[in-house]
Design a protein around this motif. Structure first.
Motif, PDB file in Angstrom:
ATOM      1  N   LYS A  19       0.841  -1.190   0.000  1.00 19.38           N
ATOM      2  CA  LYS A  19       0.000   0.000   0.000  1.00 19.38           C
ATOM      3  C   LYS A  19       0.884   1.251   0.000  1.00 19.38           C
ATOM      4  O   LYS A  19       1.961   1.251   0.599  1.00 19.38           O
ATOM      5  CB  LYS A  19      -0.899   0.047   1.238  1.00 19.38           C
ATOM      6  CG  LYS A  19      -1.942  -1.033   1.285  1.00 19.38           C
ATOM      7  CD  LYS A  19      -2.794  -0.887   2.530  1.00 19.38           C
ATOM      8  CE  LYS A  19      -3.827  -1.988   2.621  1.00 19.38           C
ATOM      9  NZ  LYS A  19      -4.646  -1.872   3.838  1.00 19.38           N
ATOM     10  N   TYR A  20       0.391   2.298  -0.681  1.00 15.91           N
ATOM     11  CA  TYR A  20       1.092   3.568  -0.748  1.00 15.91           C
ATOM     12  C   TYR A  20       0.089   4.700  -0.571  1.00 15.91           C
ATOM     13  O   TYR A  20      -1.046   4.600  -1.022  1.00 15.91           O
ATOM     14  CB  TYR A  20       1.785   3.738  -2.113  1.00 15.91           C
ATOM     15  CG  TYR A  20       2.761   2.650  -2.444  1.00 15.91           C
ATOM     16  CD1 TYR A  20       4.079   2.728  -2.034  1.00 15.91           C
ATOM     17  CD2 TYR A  20       2.356   1.536  -3.171  1.00 15.91           C
ATOM     18  CE1 TYR A  20       4.983   1.715  -2.339  1.00 15.91           C
ATOM     19  CE2 TYR A  20       3.244   0.529  -3.481  1.00 15.91           C
ATOM     20  CZ  TYR A  20       4.554   0.623  -3.063  1.00 15.91           C
ATOM     21  OH  TYR A  20       5.440  -0.375  -3.368  1.00 15.91           O
ATOM     22  N   HIS A  84      11.279   6.946  -5.867  1.00 13.96           N
ATOM     23  CA  HIS A  84      11.644   5.575  -5.488  1.00 13.96           C
ATOM     24  C   HIS A  84      10.398   4.707  -5.312  1.00 13.96           C
ATOM     25  O   HIS A  84      10.423   3.505  -5.558  1.00 13.96           O
ATOM     26  CB  HIS A  84      12.520   5.553  -4.230  1.00 13.96           C
ATOM     27  CG  HIS A  84      11.865   6.083  -2.996  1.00 13.96           C
ATOM     28  ND1 HIS A  84      11.128   5.300  -2.151  1.00 13.96           N
ATOM     29  CD2 HIS A  84      11.845   7.319  -2.460  1.00 13.96           C
ATOM     30  CE1 HIS A  84      10.668   6.018  -1.147  1.00 13.96           C
ATOM     31  NE2 HIS A  84      11.091   7.266  -1.313  1.00 13.96           N
ATOM     32  N   GLU A  85       9.271   5.307  -4.887  1.00 12.39           N
ATOM     33  CA  GLU A  85       8.024   4.551  -4.781  1.00 12.39           C
ATOM     34  C   GLU A  85       7.482   4.209  -6.170  1.00 12.39           C
ATOM     35  O   GLU A  85       7.005   3.098  -6.397  1.00 12.39           O
ATOM     36  CB  GLU A  85       6.986   5.345  -3.990  1.00 12.39           C
ATOM     37  CG  GLU A  85       7.319   5.496  -2.526  1.00 12.39           C
ATOM     38  CD  GLU A  85       6.352   6.389  -1.778  1.00 12.39           C
ATOM     39  OE1 GLU A  85       6.107   6.096  -0.592  1.00 12.39           O
ATOM     40  OE2 GLU A  85       5.855   7.361  -2.362  1.00 12.39           O
ATOM     41  N   ILE A  86       7.573   5.152  -7.095  1.00 14.47           N
ATOM     42  CA  ILE A  86       7.128   4.890  -8.469  1.00 14.47           C
ATOM     43  C   ILE A  86       7.973   3.791  -9.088  1.00 14.47           C
ATOM     44  O   ILE A  86       7.455   2.906  -9.772  1.00 14.47           O
ATOM     45  CB  ILE A  86       7.172   6.181  -9.316  1.00 14.47           C
ATOM     46  CG1 ILE A  86       6.154   7.188  -8.783  1.00 14.47           C
ATOM     47  CG2 ILE A  86       6.895   5.880 -10.780  1.00 14.47           C
ATOM     48  CD1 ILE A  86       6.224   8.541  -9.444  1.00 14.47           C
ATOM     49  N   ARG A  87       9.274   3.823  -8.828  1.00 16.44           N
ATOM     50  CA  ARG A  87      10.167   2.783  -9.345  1.00 16.44           C
ATOM     51  C   ARG A  87       9.800   1.414  -8.771  1.00 16.44           C
ATOM     52  O   ARG A  87       9.760   0.408  -9.489  1.00 16.44           O
ATOM     53  CB  ARG A  87      11.606   3.122  -8.982  1.00 16.44           C
ATOM     54  CG  ARG A  87      12.574   2.921 -10.109  1.00 16.44           C
ATOM     55  CD  ARG A  87      13.991   3.360  -9.801  1.00 16.44           C
ATOM     56  NE  ARG A  87      14.085   4.783  -9.495  1.00 16.44           N
ATOM     57  CZ  ARG A  87      14.496   5.286  -8.323  1.00 16.44           C
ATOM     58  NH1 ARG A  87      14.879   4.496  -7.347  1.00 16.44           N
ATOM     59  NH2 ARG A  87      14.540   6.583  -8.125  1.00 16.44           N
ATOM     60  N   ILE A  98      -0.034  -8.577 -11.820  1.00 11.94           N
ATOM     61  CA  ILE A  98       0.004  -7.559 -10.774  1.00 11.94           C
ATOM     62  C   ILE A  98      -0.366  -6.223 -11.388  1.00 11.94           C
ATOM     63  O   ILE A  98       0.120  -5.841 -12.440  1.00 11.94           O
ATOM     64  CB  ILE A  98       1.387  -7.485 -10.100  1.00 11.94           C
ATOM     65  CG1 ILE A  98       1.652  -8.786  -9.354  1.00 11.94           C
ATOM     66  CG2 ILE A  98       1.460  -6.298  -9.160  1.00 11.94           C
ATOM     67  CD1 ILE A  98       2.952  -8.831  -8.623  1.00 11.94           C
ATOM     68  N   THR A  99      -1.262  -5.507 -10.716  1.00  9.12           N
ATOM     69  CA  THR A  99      -1.693  -4.192 -11.157  1.00  9.12           C
ATOM     70  C   THR A  99      -1.777  -3.266  -9.955  1.00  9.12           C
ATOM     71  O   THR A  99      -1.567  -3.691  -8.819  1.00  9.12           O
ATOM     72  CB  THR A  99      -3.048  -4.270 -11.898  1.00  9.12           C
ATOM     73  OG1 THR A  99      -3.339  -3.011 -12.466  1.00  9.12           O
ATOM     74  CG2 THR A  99      -4.153  -4.698 -10.972  1.00  9.12           C
ATOM     75  N   THR A 100      -2.098  -2.013 -10.212  1.00 15.41           N
ATOM     76  CA  THR A 100      -2.202  -1.030  -9.143  1.00 15.41           C
ATOM     77  C   THR A 100      -3.583  -0.397  -9.194  1.00 15.41           C
ATOM     78  O   THR A 100      -4.022   0.061 -10.250  1.00 15.41           O
ATOM     79  CB  THR A 100      -1.124   0.062  -9.305  1.00 15.41           C
ATOM     80  OG1 THR A 100       0.151  -0.556  -9.387  1.00 15.41           O
ATOM     81  CG2 THR A 100      -1.136   1.003  -8.125  1.00 15.41           C
ATOM     82  N   ILE A 101      -4.274  -0.391  -8.049  1.00 14.98           N
ATOM     83  CA  ILE A 101      -5.627   0.170  -7.984  1.00 14.98           C
ATOM     84  C   ILE A 101      -5.733   1.090  -6.773  1.00 14.98           C
ATOM     85  O   ILE A 101      -4.978   0.953  -5.806  1.00 14.98           O
ATOM     86  CB  ILE A 101      -6.697  -0.942  -7.884  1.00 14.98           C
ATOM     87  CG1 ILE A 101      -6.479  -1.798  -6.641  1.00 14.98           C
ATOM     88  CG2 ILE A 101      -6.715  -1.799  -9.125  1.00 14.98           C
ATOM     89  CD1 ILE A 101      -7.636  -2.678  -6.314  1.00 14.98           C
ATOM     90  N   PRO A 102      -6.693   2.029  -6.796  1.00 15.24           N
ATOM     91  CA  PRO A 102      -6.928   2.867  -5.617  1.00 15.24           C
ATOM     92  C   PRO A 102      -7.813   2.134  -4.613  1.00 15.24           C
ATOM     93  O   PRO A 102      -8.748   1.431  -4.984  1.00 15.24           O
ATOM     94  CB  PRO A 102      -7.638   4.091  -6.192  1.00 15.24           C
ATOM     95  CG  PRO A 102      -8.327   3.571  -7.407  1.00 15.24           C
ATOM     96  CD  PRO A 102      -7.443   2.490  -7.957  1.00 15.24           C
ATOM     97  N   LEU A 103      -7.509   2.293  -3.328  1.00 19.80           N
ATOM     98  CA  LEU A 103      -8.298   1.656  -2.283  1.00 19.80           C
ATOM     99  C   LEU A 103      -9.241   2.628  -1.596  1.00 19.80           C
ATOM    100  O   LEU A 103     -10.391   2.295  -1.326  1.00 19.80           O
ATOM    101  CB  LEU A 103      -7.379   1.027  -1.230  1.00 19.80           C
ATOM    102  CG  LEU A 103      -6.493  -0.117  -1.699  1.00 19.80           C
ATOM    103  CD1 LEU A 103      -5.633  -0.607  -0.548  1.00 19.80           C
ATOM    104  CD2 LEU A 103      -7.329  -1.243  -2.262  1.00 19.80           C
ATOM    105  N   VAL A 114      -4.914   9.703  -1.721  1.00 17.95           N
ATOM    106  CA  VAL A 114      -5.460   8.463  -2.257  1.00 17.95           C
ATOM    107  C   VAL A 114      -4.533   7.340  -1.832  1.00 17.95           C
ATOM    108  O   VAL A 114      -3.320   7.427  -2.013  1.00 17.95           O
ATOM    109  CB  VAL A 114      -5.560   8.514  -3.801  1.00 17.95           C
ATOM    110  CG1 VAL A 114      -6.054   7.197  -4.348  1.00 17.95           C
ATOM    111  CG2 VAL A 114      -6.465   9.640  -4.245  1.00 17.95           C
ATOM    112  N   GLU A 115      -5.106   6.304  -1.241  1.00 17.66           N
ATOM    113  CA  GLU A 115      -4.315   5.129  -0.898  1.00 17.66           C
ATOM    114  C   GLU A 115      -4.400   4.167  -2.067  1.00 17.66           C
ATOM    115  O   GLU A 115      -5.492   3.729  -2.448  1.00 17.66           O
ATOM    116  CB  GLU A 115      -4.844   4.473   0.369  1.00 17.66           C
ATOM    117  CG  GLU A 115      -3.992   3.306   0.818  1.00 17.66           C
ATOM    118  CD  GLU A 115      -4.478   2.730   2.123  1.00 17.66           C
ATOM    119  OE1 GLU A 115      -5.375   1.856   2.081  1.00 17.66           O
ATOM    120  OE2 GLU A 115      -3.966   3.143   3.173  1.00 17.66           O
TER     121      GLU A 115
END
Length: 145
Positions: A19-20, A84-87, A98-103, A114-115
Protein backbone atom coordinates in the motif's frame (compact mmCIF):
# COMPACT_ATOMS: atom_id res chain seq x y z
CA UNK A 1 -8.77 12.10 8.70
CA UNK A 2 -12.09 12.48 6.90
CA UNK A 3 -12.97 9.58 4.61
CA UNK A 4 -14.31 10.54 1.18
CA UNK A 5 -14.77 7.13 -0.43
CA UNK A 6 -13.38 3.63 -0.35
CA UNK A 7 -13.16 0.72 -2.74
CA UNK A 8 -14.55 -2.18 -0.68
CA UNK A 9 -14.86 -4.35 -3.78
CA UNK A 10 -11.07 -4.34 -4.12
CA UNK A 11 -10.57 -6.36 -0.93
CA UNK A 12 -12.89 -9.06 -2.28
CA UNK A 13 -11.47 -9.15 -5.83
CA UNK A 14 -7.72 -8.85 -5.09
CA UNK A 15 -4.91 -9.90 -2.77
CA UNK A 16 -3.33 -6.66 -1.47
CA UNK A 17 0.47 -6.76 -1.74
CA UNK A 18 1.75 -3.24 -0.92
CA UNK A 19 0.00 0.00 0.00
CA UNK A 20 1.09 3.57 -0.75
CA UNK A 21 -0.29 6.98 0.16
CA UNK A 22 -0.32 9.42 -2.75
CA UNK A 23 -1.41 12.99 -3.24
CA UNK A 24 -3.70 13.72 -6.18
CA UNK A 25 -3.71 16.71 -8.53
CA UNK A 26 -7.22 18.17 -8.73
CA UNK A 27 -8.77 21.47 -9.75
CA UNK A 28 -10.90 23.52 -7.36
CA UNK A 29 -14.31 22.34 -8.47
CA UNK A 30 -13.19 18.70 -8.19
CA UNK A 31 -12.07 19.27 -4.60
CA UNK A 32 -15.46 20.80 -3.73
CA UNK A 33 -17.30 17.90 -5.35
CA UNK A 34 -15.09 15.34 -3.55
CA UNK A 35 -15.70 17.15 -0.28
CA UNK A 36 -19.43 16.65 -0.87
CA UNK A 37 -18.77 12.91 -1.30
CA UNK A 38 -19.35 12.72 -5.06
CA UNK A 39 -16.31 10.57 -5.84
CA UNK A 40 -15.97 6.90 -6.80
CA UNK A 41 -12.90 4.70 -7.15
CA UNK A 42 -14.66 1.47 -8.16
CA UNK A 43 -13.45 1.27 -11.77
CA UNK A 44 -10.20 3.15 -11.21
CA UNK A 45 -6.72 1.85 -11.92
CA UNK A 46 -3.21 3.30 -12.13
CA UNK A 47 -0.74 3.44 -15.02
CA UNK A 48 2.85 4.61 -15.15
CA UNK A 49 3.62 6.88 -18.09
CA UNK A 50 6.90 8.78 -18.58
CA UNK A 51 7.99 8.23 -14.97
CA UNK A 52 4.70 9.56 -13.57
CA UNK A 53 1.79 7.63 -12.13
CA UNK A 54 -1.75 8.44 -13.32
CA UNK A 55 -5.11 7.51 -11.85
CA UNK A 56 -7.41 6.53 -14.69
CA UNK A 57 -11.16 5.94 -14.92
CA UNK A 58 -12.00 7.23 -11.45
CA UNK A 59 -15.19 9.27 -11.18
CA UNK A 60 -15.63 12.73 -9.69
CA UNK A 61 -19.03 14.25 -10.37
CA UNK A 62 -18.88 17.75 -11.91
CA UNK A 63 -19.55 20.35 -9.22
CA UNK A 64 -23.21 21.44 -9.22
CA UNK A 65 -22.52 25.10 -8.51
CA UNK A 66 -19.54 25.24 -10.87
CA UNK A 67 -19.29 27.23 -14.06
CA UNK A 68 -18.41 26.21 -17.59
CA UNK A 69 -14.86 25.61 -16.34
CA UNK A 70 -15.89 22.28 -14.78
CA UNK A 71 -13.75 19.36 -15.90
CA UNK A 72 -14.94 16.04 -17.29
CA UNK A 73 -15.94 13.42 -14.76
CA UNK A 74 -13.56 10.58 -15.78
CA UNK A 75 -10.39 12.42 -16.77
CA UNK A 76 -6.90 11.13 -15.96
CA UNK A 77 -5.50 12.54 -12.72
CA UNK A 78 -1.85 12.66 -11.75
CA UNK A 79 -0.79 11.05 -8.47
CA UNK A 80 2.07 12.48 -6.43
CA UNK A 81 4.56 9.90 -5.16
CA UNK A 82 8.30 9.84 -4.52
CA UNK A 83 10.38 8.60 -7.44
CA UNK A 84 11.64 5.58 -5.49
CA UNK A 85 8.02 4.55 -4.78
CA UNK A 86 7.13 4.89 -8.47
CA UNK A 87 10.17 2.78 -9.34
CA UNK A 88 9.11 0.12 -6.82
CA UNK A 89 5.56 0.04 -8.23
CA UNK A 90 6.91 -0.13 -11.79
CA UNK A 91 9.09 -3.13 -10.96
CA UNK A 92 6.16 -4.88 -9.27
CA UNK A 93 3.86 -4.22 -12.25
CA UNK A 94 6.31 -5.92 -14.63
CA UNK A 95 5.31 -9.25 -13.09
CA UNK A 96 2.31 -10.83 -14.77
CA UNK A 97 -0.99 -10.52 -12.95
CA UNK A 98 0.00 -7.56 -10.77
CA UNK A 99 -1.69 -4.19 -11.16
CA UNK A 100 -2.20 -1.03 -9.14
CA UNK A 101 -5.63 0.17 -7.98
CA UNK A 102 -6.93 2.87 -5.62
CA UNK A 103 -8.30 1.66 -2.28
CA UNK A 104 -9.61 4.81 -0.63
CA UNK A 105 -9.61 8.59 -0.80
CA UNK A 106 -9.58 10.83 2.26
CA UNK A 107 -8.66 14.27 3.58
CA UNK A 108 -5.43 14.46 5.57
CA UNK A 109 -4.28 17.85 6.88
CA UNK A 110 -6.49 19.69 4.38
CA UNK A 111 -5.23 17.78 1.35
CA UNK A 112 -6.88 14.93 -0.55
CA UNK A 113 -4.87 11.72 -0.40
CA UNK A 114 -5.46 8.46 -2.26
CA UNK A 115 -4.32 5.13 -0.90
CA UNK A 116 -3.20 2.92 -3.78
CA UNK A 117 -2.05 -0.68 -3.68
CA UNK A 118 -0.27 -3.18 -5.85
CA UNK A 119 -2.57 -6.17 -6.09
CA UNK A 120 -2.90 -9.63 -7.60
CA UNK A 121 -6.31 -10.94 -8.66
CA UNK A 122 -7.97 -13.68 -6.62
CA UNK A 123 -9.01 -16.97 -8.14
CA UNK A 124 -12.62 -18.17 -7.82
CA UNK A 125 -11.78 -20.57 -4.97
CA UNK A 126 -10.13 -17.71 -3.03
CA UNK A 127 -13.30 -15.63 -3.38
CA UNK A 128 -15.39 -18.56 -2.13
CA UNK A 129 -13.10 -18.90 0.88
CA UNK A 130 -13.47 -15.17 1.59
CA UNK A 131 -17.26 -15.48 1.51
CA UNK A 132 -17.12 -18.53 3.79
CA UNK A 133 -14.88 -16.76 6.33
CA UNK A 134 -17.12 -13.70 6.30
CA UNK A 135 -20.24 -15.80 6.92
CA UNK A 136 -18.61 -17.69 9.79
CA UNK A 137 -17.46 -14.43 11.40
CA UNK A 138 -20.94 -12.92 11.00
CA UNK A 139 -22.63 -15.94 12.62
CA UNK A 140 -20.13 -15.95 15.52
CA UNK A 141 -20.74 -12.26 16.11
CA UNK A 142 -24.49 -12.85 16.02
CA UNK A 143 -24.18 -15.70 18.55
CA UNK A 144 -22.04 -13.62 20.90
CA UNK A 145 -24.49 -10.76 20.74
Amino acid sequence: MKMITDNRKAFFEYHILDKYEAGIVLVGSEVKSANDGHMSLLDGFCRIENGEIWLKNSYIKPYDKGSHYNTTDRRDRKLLLHSHEIRKISIAMRDSGITTIPLKAYFAKGKIKVEIATVRGKKLYDKRQTIKDRDIKRSLDRDLK
